[in-house]
Design an enzyme around this catalytic site. Structure first.
Site, short mmCIF file in Angstrom:
data_model
loop_
_atom_site.label_atom_id
_atom_site.label_comp_id
_atom_site.label_asym_id
_atom_site.label_seq_id
_atom_site.Cartn_x
_atom_site.Cartn_y
_atom_site.Cartn_z
N ASN A 1 -31.33 5.63 -6.70
CA ASN A 1 -32.49 5.45 -5.82
C ASN A 1 -33.72 6.11 -6.47
O ASN A 1 -33.78 7.33 -6.63
CB ASN A 1 -32.16 6.09 -4.46
CG ASN A 1 -33.31 5.99 -3.48
OD1 ASN A 1 -34.48 6.13 -3.84
ND2 ASN A 1 -32.97 5.78 -2.22
N GLY B 1 -36.73 6.52 -5.45
CA GLY B 1 -37.50 7.41 -4.57
C GLY B 1 -36.92 8.81 -4.57
O GLY B 1 -37.65 9.81 -4.66
N ASP C 1 -26.94 12.72 0.29
CA ASP C 1 -26.76 11.61 1.21
C ASP C 1 -27.73 11.88 2.34
O ASP C 1 -27.80 12.99 2.87
CB ASP C 1 -25.33 11.52 1.73
CG ASP C 1 -25.11 10.15 2.36
OD1 ASP C 1 -25.29 9.14 1.67
OD2 ASP C 1 -24.78 10.08 3.56
N SER C 2 -28.51 10.87 2.67
CA SER C 2 -29.58 11.11 3.63
C SER C 2 -29.76 9.91 4.51
O SER C 2 -29.19 8.85 4.26
CB SER C 2 -30.87 11.46 2.88
OG SER C 2 -31.10 10.49 1.88
#
Ligand code: IMP
Length: 202
Positions: free
Chosen positions: A10, A12, A68-69
């Site tokens: 990812n 971002g 992990d979000s």
């Protein structure tokens, strides 16, 4: 120089994690683009972060860091939560629409009739570091806010345009990166991990 691999593709997240780790004296590497997807089949943010960091640490024999979000909306009983990245998998993408935009469209649709006073939400981030000798660090932090009725701002990623930080009256996507890094769930989890790193080194 010690090497750490960030177990994510990812962009971002990478943008937010790379610099602080470099400042700490790590050489930072990312997973190769063709690295296989790691199945996130845990039941919590912590479990999923550990699954990713353990897999990469063992596979590449390195220090691995993974997070992990997601966003938890009170009115939706904490959903999308750990399913945030795949929330709109049951939606057909509109022409030109990204997955993040489809996730936001679904969330806005489900929340369309919910008044502002019932739109509390929070970003969550669990961050795990796994060392080749099996040592582990885990931190879980949140960032509280309110879900808007429409997107605002173009910075950041994911659900940032919908998430209002009520103290600043700005969404995650209206903030400069440095401002977000002073307040976000990921920044706080990273800070906790860095402190744990330092005390391991003492
Ligand atoms: P993960 O890669 O499985 O951890 O998925 C995280 C999901 O939550 C993705 O849909 C992200 O867009 C979203 N998310 C996590 N952190 C943030 C953030 O800081 N801003 C906006 N969306 C986020």
């Amino acid at each position: 120089m010690k090497k750490v691999i960030i177990a994510t593709k990812n962009k971002g997240k990478l943008a937010e994690l790379e610099e602080p780790l470099q400042e700490l004296g790590f050489s930072v590497e990312i997973l190769p683009a063709d690295y296989p997807e790691i199945e996130e089949n845990g039941a919590s943010f912590e479990e999923n972060a550990l699954i990713k960091a353990r897999f990469v640490s063992r596979d590449l024999n390195c220090i691995a860091i993974a997070d992990d979000s997601g966003i938890c909306v009170d009115y939706l009983d904490g959903n999308p939560g750990i399913f945030s990245a795949r929330y709109a998998n049951d939606y057909v993408l509109l022409p030109g629409e990204t997955k993040d935009q489809a996730n936001n469209r679904k969330l806005l649709h489900l929340m369309r009739d919910v008044p502002m006073e019932k739109r509390q939400c929070a970003f969550h981030c669990a961050m795990a570091v796994v060392f080749p000798d099996g040592k582990e660090i885990i931190a879980h932090k949140t960032w509280e806010g309110r879900l808007l009725f429409e997107a605002r701002g173009t910075n950041g990623f994911g659900y940032d345009p919908l998430f209002l930080d009520e103290e600043l009256q700005l969404t995650g996507a209206q903030m400069e990166k440095s401002v977000k890094m002073g307040r976000s769930h990921r920044a706080k989890a990273l800070q906790a991990v860095i402190e744990a790193f330092r005390s391991l080194e003492k």
